[in-house]
Design a protein around this motif. Structure first.
Motif, mmCIF file in Angstrom:
data_model
loop_
_atom_site.group_PDB
_atom_site.id
_atom_site.type_symbol
_atom_site.label_atom_id
_atom_site.label_comp_id
_atom_site.label_asym_id
_atom_site.label_seq_id
_atom_site.Cartn_x
_atom_site.Cartn_y
_atom_site.Cartn_z
ATOM 1 N N GLN A 22 0.823 -1.206 0.000
ATOM 2 C CA GLN A 22 0.000 0.000 0.000
ATOM 3 C C GLN A 22 0.861 1.261 0.000
ATOM 4 O OE1 GLN A 22 -2.429 -0.762 3.443
ATOM 5 N NE2 GLN A 22 -3.975 -1.874 2.255
ATOM 6 N N GLU A 23 1.988 1.210 0.694
ATOM 7 C CA GLU A 23 2.862 2.380 0.777
ATOM 8 C C GLU A 23 3.735 2.564 -0.456
ATOM 9 O OE1 GLU A 23 6.360 4.303 3.632
ATOM 10 O OE2 GLU A 23 5.162 2.631 4.377
ATOM 11 N N PHE A 24 4.278 1.456 -0.983
ATOM 12 C CA PHE A 24 5.278 1.557 -2.047
ATOM 13 C C PHE A 24 4.771 1.146 -3.431
ATOM 14 C CE2 PHE A 24 7.681 1.112 1.900
ATOM 15 C CZ PHE A 24 8.515 2.217 1.799
ATOM 16 N N GLY A 25 3.601 0.503 -3.489
ATOM 17 C CA GLY A 25 3.025 0.145 -4.775
ATOM 18 C C GLY A 25 3.554 -1.131 -5.400
ATOM 19 N N HIS A 26 4.350 -1.899 -4.662
ATOM 20 C CA HIS A 26 4.879 -3.181 -5.157
ATOM 21 C C HIS A 26 5.213 -4.057 -3.956
ATOM 22 C CE1 HIS A 26 9.003 -2.193 -3.991
ATOM 23 N NE2 HIS A 26 8.753 -0.975 -4.454
ATOM 24 N N ALA A 27 5.475 -5.336 -4.238
ATOM 25 C CA ALA A 27 5.774 -6.284 -3.156
ATOM 26 C C ALA A 27 7.236 -6.715 -3.136
ATOM 27 C CB ALA A 27 4.864 -7.513 -3.284
ATOM 28 N N ARG A 28 8.102 -5.932 -3.775
ATOM 29 C CA ARG A 28 9.533 -6.263 -3.813
ATOM 30 C C ARG A 28 10.245 -5.643 -2.608
ATOM 31 N NH1 ARG A 28 8.133 -4.464 -8.661
ATOM 32 N NH2 ARG A 28 9.309 -2.542 -8.385
ATOM 33 N N VAL A 29 10.073 -6.250 -1.469
ATOM 34 C CA VAL A 29 10.689 -5.736 -0.243
ATOM 35 C C VAL A 29 12.189 -6.009 -0.312
ATOM 36 C CG1 VAL A 29 10.710 -5.864 2.276
ATOM 37 C CG2 VAL A 29 8.579 -6.315 1.031
ATOM 38 N N PRO A 30 13.011 -4.984 -0.185
ATOM 39 C CA PRO A 30 14.456 -5.215 -0.247
ATOM 40 C C PRO A 30 14.958 -5.983 0.973
ATOM 41 C CG PRO A 30 13.994 -2.897 0.190
ATOM 42 C CD PRO A 30 12.680 -3.571 -0.025
ATOM 43 N N HIS A 31 15.957 -6.817 0.725
ATOM 44 C CA HIS A 31 16.593 -7.523 1.835
ATOM 45 C C HIS A 31 17.200 -6.475 2.765
ATOM 46 C CE1 HIS A 31 18.354 -10.962 3.803
ATOM 47 N NE2 HIS A 31 19.498 -10.309 3.856
ATOM 48 N N GLY A 32 16.928 -6.585 4.042
ATOM 49 C CA GLY A 32 17.438 -5.601 4.990
ATOM 50 C C GLY A 32 16.670 -4.289 4.956
ATOM 51 N N PHE A 33 15.404 -4.326 4.580
ATOM 52 C CA PHE A 33 14.550 -3.136 4.545
ATOM 53 C C PHE A 33 14.659 -2.405 5.887
ATOM 54 C CE2 PHE A 33 10.006 -1.590 5.036
ATOM 55 C CZ PHE A 33 10.171 -0.481 4.233
ATOM 56 N N PRO A 34 15.155 -1.161 5.892
ATOM 57 C CA PRO A 34 15.465 -0.466 7.152
ATOM 58 C C PRO A 34 14.286 -0.349 8.126
ATOM 59 C CG PRO A 34 16.229 0.823 5.273
ATOM 60 C CD PRO A 34 15.462 -0.347 4.730
ATOM 61 N N GLU A 35 13.086 -0.161 7.608
ATOM 62 C CA GLU A 35 11.943 0.010 8.500
ATOM 63 C C GLU A 35 11.480 -1.306 9.116
ATOM 64 O OE1 GLU A 35 8.762 2.352 6.779
ATOM 65 O OE2 GLU A 35 10.230 3.499 5.642
ATOM 66 N N ASN A 36 11.823 -2.430 8.470
ATOM 67 C CA ASN A 36 11.423 -3.740 8.978
ATOM 68 C C ASN A 36 12.299 -4.809 8.324
ATOM 69 O OD1 ASN A 36 10.200 -6.086 9.808
ATOM 70 N ND2 ASN A 36 8.126 -5.413 9.393
ATOM 71 N N PRO A 37 13.528 -5.004 8.811
ATOM 72 C CA PRO A 37 14.443 -5.973 8.198
ATOM 73 C C PRO A 37 13.875 -7.384 8.119
ATOM 74 C CG PRO A 37 15.608 -4.608 9.784
ATOM 75 C CD PRO A 37 14.146 -4.292 9.925
ATOM 76 N N SER A 38 13.060 -7.772 9.091
ATOM 77 C CA SER A 38 12.520 -9.136 9.082
ATOM 78 C C SER A 38 11.543 -9.343 7.924
ATOM 79 C CB SER A 38 11.861 -9.468 10.415
ATOM 80 O OG SER A 38 10.754 -8.643 10.662
#
Length: 91
Positions: A22-38
């Protein structure tokens, strides 16, 4: 006993993925995403689990229902390495 960030129930992590989409418009969460690494780790684990599921590996925790939910948010099961001309599949 409390669930660690990496061991949260599937449904909770899925809801976090929905919020990411909803926030970013895609489901490609980067490895080590700073807001939620898990979350980045969880997304990667879903790809690995899906690969096992497709091979009929009974140790996979992936189900048809989970595949459907992930597809609903535009989950990308195969990610290509953009530096490779042929597109190396990364699981």
């Amino acid at each position: 006993f409390e669930w660690g960030r990496c061991h949260q129930p599937w449904e909770i992590m899925y809801e976090k993925l929905v919020s990411f989409v909803q926030e970013f418009g895609h489901a490609r969460v980067p490895h080590g995403f700073p807001e939620n690494p898990s979350l980045g780790n969880w997304v990667n684990n879903q790809r690995k689990s899906y690969k096992m599921f497709l091979k009929g590996d009974t140790s996979s925790r992936m189900t048809e229902g989970r595949v459907g939910l992930l597809n609903t948010v535009g989950f990308e099961w195969v990610i290509y390495n953009k530096t490779e001309k042929k597109g190396t599949v990364i699981f």
